[in-house]
Design a protein around this motif. Structure first.
Motif, mmCIF file in Angstrom:
data_model
loop_
_atom_site.group_PDB
_atom_site.id
_atom_site.type_symbol
_atom_site.label_atom_id
_atom_site.label_comp_id
_atom_site.label_asym_id
_atom_site.label_seq_id
_atom_site.Cartn_x
_atom_site.Cartn_y
_atom_site.Cartn_z
ATOM 1 N N LEU A 274 0.823 -1.208 0.000
ATOM 2 C CA LEU A 274 0.000 0.000 0.000
ATOM 3 C C LEU A 274 0.858 1.259 0.000
ATOM 4 N N PHE A 275 1.934 1.271 0.753
ATOM 5 C CA PHE A 275 2.835 2.427 0.793
ATOM 6 C C PHE A 275 3.379 2.732 -0.600
ATOM 7 N N PHE A 276 3.886 1.707 -1.273
ATOM 8 C CA PHE A 276 4.459 1.948 -2.595
ATOM 9 C C PHE A 276 3.387 2.235 -3.638
ATOM 10 N N ALA A 277 2.172 1.724 -3.458
ATOM 11 C CA ALA A 277 1.079 2.056 -4.379
ATOM 12 C C ALA A 277 0.765 3.548 -4.291
ATOM 13 N N VAL A 278 0.755 4.092 -3.078
ATOM 14 C CA VAL A 278 0.499 5.528 -2.906
ATOM 15 C C VAL A 278 1.631 6.344 -3.531
ATOM 16 N N VAL A 279 2.878 5.945 -3.316
ATOM 17 C CA VAL A 279 4.022 6.670 -3.866
ATOM 18 C C VAL A 279 3.988 6.650 -5.398
ATOM 19 N N PHE A 280 3.784 5.461 -5.988
ATOM 20 C CA PHE A 280 3.753 5.372 -7.448
ATOM 21 C C PHE A 280 2.528 6.092 -8.021
ATOM 22 N N GLY A 281 1.400 6.043 -7.328
ATOM 23 C CA GLY A 281 0.207 6.755 -7.782
ATOM 24 C C GLY A 281 0.431 8.265 -7.808
ATOM 25 N N ALA A 282 1.032 8.806 -6.743
ATOM 26 C CA ALA A 282 1.319 10.249 -6.695
ATOM 27 C C ALA A 282 2.306 10.634 -7.793
ATOM 28 N N ASN A 283 3.348 9.829 -7.983
ATOM 29 C CA ASN A 283 4.315 10.111 -9.054
ATOM 30 C C ASN A 283 3.654 10.042 -10.428
ATOM 31 N N GLY A 284 2.766 9.083 -10.617
ATOM 32 C CA GLY A 284 2.059 8.965 -11.894
ATOM 33 C C GLY A 284 1.204 10.193 -12.182
ATOM 34 N N LEU A 285 0.518 10.703 -11.149
ATOM 35 C CA LEU A 285 -0.274 11.921 -11.335
ATOM 36 C C LEU A 285 0.618 13.110 -11.676
ATOM 37 N N MET A 286 1.763 13.226 -11.042
ATOM 38 C CA MET A 286 2.680 14.330 -11.333
ATOM 39 C C MET A 286 3.223 14.238 -12.765
ATOM 40 N N VAL A 287 3.582 13.042 -13.200
ATOM 41 C CA VAL A 287 4.087 12.868 -14.567
ATOM 42 C C VAL A 287 2.990 13.193 -15.575
ATOM 43 N N TYR A 288 1.778 12.714 -15.326
ATOM 44 C CA TYR A 288 0.668 13.014 -16.229
ATOM 45 C C TYR A 288 0.425 14.523 -16.299
ATOM 46 N N GLY A 289 0.398 15.176 -15.158
ATOM 47 C CA GLY A 289 0.188 16.623 -15.138
ATOM 48 C C GLY A 289 1.276 17.366 -15.887
#
Length: 173
Positions: free
Chosen positions: A26-41
């Motif tokens: 769960l910790f790494f899912a949150v980290v990768f999810g936040a990074n994915g949103l930043m890259v998309y933005g």
């Protein structure tokens, strides 16, 4: 542990390897999810416009500020009008009127007019404008396309004064 008063908390139950693995995932899912949103933005808002020599322009910024202050102290104003000529494709008349702080026309300037498109290279049109009346300078440009253009005028006076102004115009078919 026989002689110790330590008793593990049972509030959340016994922590097992499955609990640790779930927390880790769960910790790494949150980290990768936040990074994915930043890259998309970042990628979805990049307009593709790049400036050549951005570093050098940044270093020369104080010079730009000094020129802007010198232009402000001149007190000149410029009225820029770009009008398509009827029935002439994308031929456009550029009219610029200069006045000093008192409203008196400024004559005897060397004026360069440029139409440029910030997102398309190679379509710029540059022309020296001709003084047709005191303080009024004109030129006719043959633009490749209709659409959004930036008009930049650069004027220099007999005493070394400089004036630069830019205006966005829309040329319609």
């Amino acid at each position: 542990m026989e002689n110790s008063d330590y008793r593990p908390s049972e509030r959340f139950g016994k922590i097992t390897g499955r609990h640790v693995l779930t927390g880790f995932l769960l910790f790494f899912a949150v980290v990768f999810g936040a990074n994915g949103l930043m890259v998309y933005g970042a990628l979805s808002t990049f307009d593709g416009v790049e400036k050549e020599g951005a570093y050098q322009k940044g270093r020369a910024y104080n010079d730009v500020l000094e020129r802007m202050e010198a232009q402000r102290q001149l007190g000149w104003t410029a009225a820029i009008a770009a009008d398509p000529l009827p029935g002439a494709g994308n031929r456009t008349a550029l009219n610029v009127s200069f006045a000093d702080a008192g409203g008196t026309p400024v004559s005897g300037l060397t004026v360069q007019g440029t139409f440029w498109r910030p997102v398309v290279s190679g379509e710029d049109a540059r022309l020296k404008l001709v003084e047709t009346a005191p303080g009024r300078y004109e030129g006719v440009f043959d633009l490749k396309h209709a659409g959004n253009w930036l008009v930049r005028i650069a004027a220099s006076g007999k005493k070394g004064e400089t004036f630069v102004e830019e205006k966005r115009v829309v040329i319609r078919d």
